[in-house]
Motif scaffolding. Sequence first.
Motif, PDB file in Angstrom:
ATOM      1  N   LYS A 165       1.097   4.090  -2.936  1.00  7.65           N
ATOM      2  CA  LYS A 165       0.593   5.567  -2.363  1.00  7.65           C
ATOM      3  C   LYS A 165       1.913   6.497  -3.100  1.00  7.65           C
ATOM      4  N   MET A 166       3.185   5.991  -2.855  1.00  4.30           N
ATOM      5  CA  MET A 166       4.350   6.876  -2.973  1.00  4.30           C
ATOM      6  C   MET A 166       4.115   6.974  -4.688  1.00  4.30           C
ATOM      7  N   TYR A 201       0.925  -1.157  -0.017  1.00  6.28           N
ATOM      8  CA  TYR A 201      -0.111  -0.090   0.025  1.00  6.28           C
ATOM      9  C   TYR A 201       0.903   1.260   0.150  1.00  6.28           C
ATOM     10  N   LEU A 202       1.898   1.218   0.729  1.00  9.00           N
ATOM     11  CA  LEU A 202       2.774   2.275   0.952  1.00  9.00           C
ATOM     12  C   LEU A 202       3.593   2.675  -0.423  1.00  9.00           C
ATOM     13  N   LYS A 233       1.463   7.050  -6.596  1.00  8.97           N
ATOM     14  CA  LYS A 233       0.457   7.897  -6.981  1.00  8.97           C
ATOM     15  C   LYS A 233       0.923   9.346  -6.382  1.00  8.97           C
ATOM     16  N   MET A 234       1.672   9.666  -5.578  1.00  6.94           N
ATOM     17  CA  MET A 234       1.984  10.641  -5.186  1.00  6.94           C
ATOM     18  C   MET A 234       3.070  11.337  -6.026  1.00  6.94           C
TER      19      MET A 234
END
Length: 273
Positions: free
Chosen positions: A49-50, A45-46, A52-53
Amino acid sequence: MNEAYSPASPRPGSTTSPSTMKMFMAFLAVFMVAQTIGTTLFCLYLHMKMDKMEEVLSLNEDYIFLRRIQKCQTAEGQKSTLLDCEKILKGFQDVQCKDKEPSKGQPKFEMQRGHDHPHLTHKNETSVAEERRQPVAAHLAGVTRNKAVSVLQWTTTMYGPAASNLISQREGKLQVKEAGLYYIYSQVTFCTKAATSAPFTLYIYLYLPLEESRLLLKGQNTHNTSNPHCDLQSIRVGGVFKLREGDMVFANVTDSLRVVYSHGSTYFGLFKL
């Protein structure tokens, strides 16, 4: 009656039942597996998320860049001291020039021109067109010399095309870096006095380092005058010649001390057909 003494037998120590131990080990194994799965899912997930950022930040930078371009194409943006509009627009033009031939069916990117500044838009389109096709031409004006010279000297003019990476100037000679047909021309204005009877001659030569220079053009004026001071005369020559890469041409006259260097009077140039 006396009874025989017998010592008290020791109590058996407390022991853990096998079923309890099995339950504890099973719970511990389930806990470790759940913790491993949870840690793996959290790392996945992390990582997502990175990614996506990073994508959001990249899009945000592109959006800011486009906003700056639109801002620079307005009168308000031109007056702003916080934006380096020249650098921003040059970067955008470089991006456009890299994609000169877009694939068929693919629409070209066009900026919204609802509030474009007409002055700036025309300037940008002109500069892009000049970068795509640089003219192979040079137009130079004569330079005053206080002594006689064998080769007339020249300098750039305010509005005429100057020597560039395709045409260079060295010691009064113009050198072409691209072979082809060239129109070569020159005009020399000179002073005619009553005391001089010999004709004034203008020559255009092809410079050959290992042999005698070859005459390309020649113009003469045999005008005589009764004016003891000076009468101005002009000679103009021009012609088309096939030049090779690296060829050099220059101009010469019979008497360089009689040449008049007033604005627009004496010049030398060429351009590729």
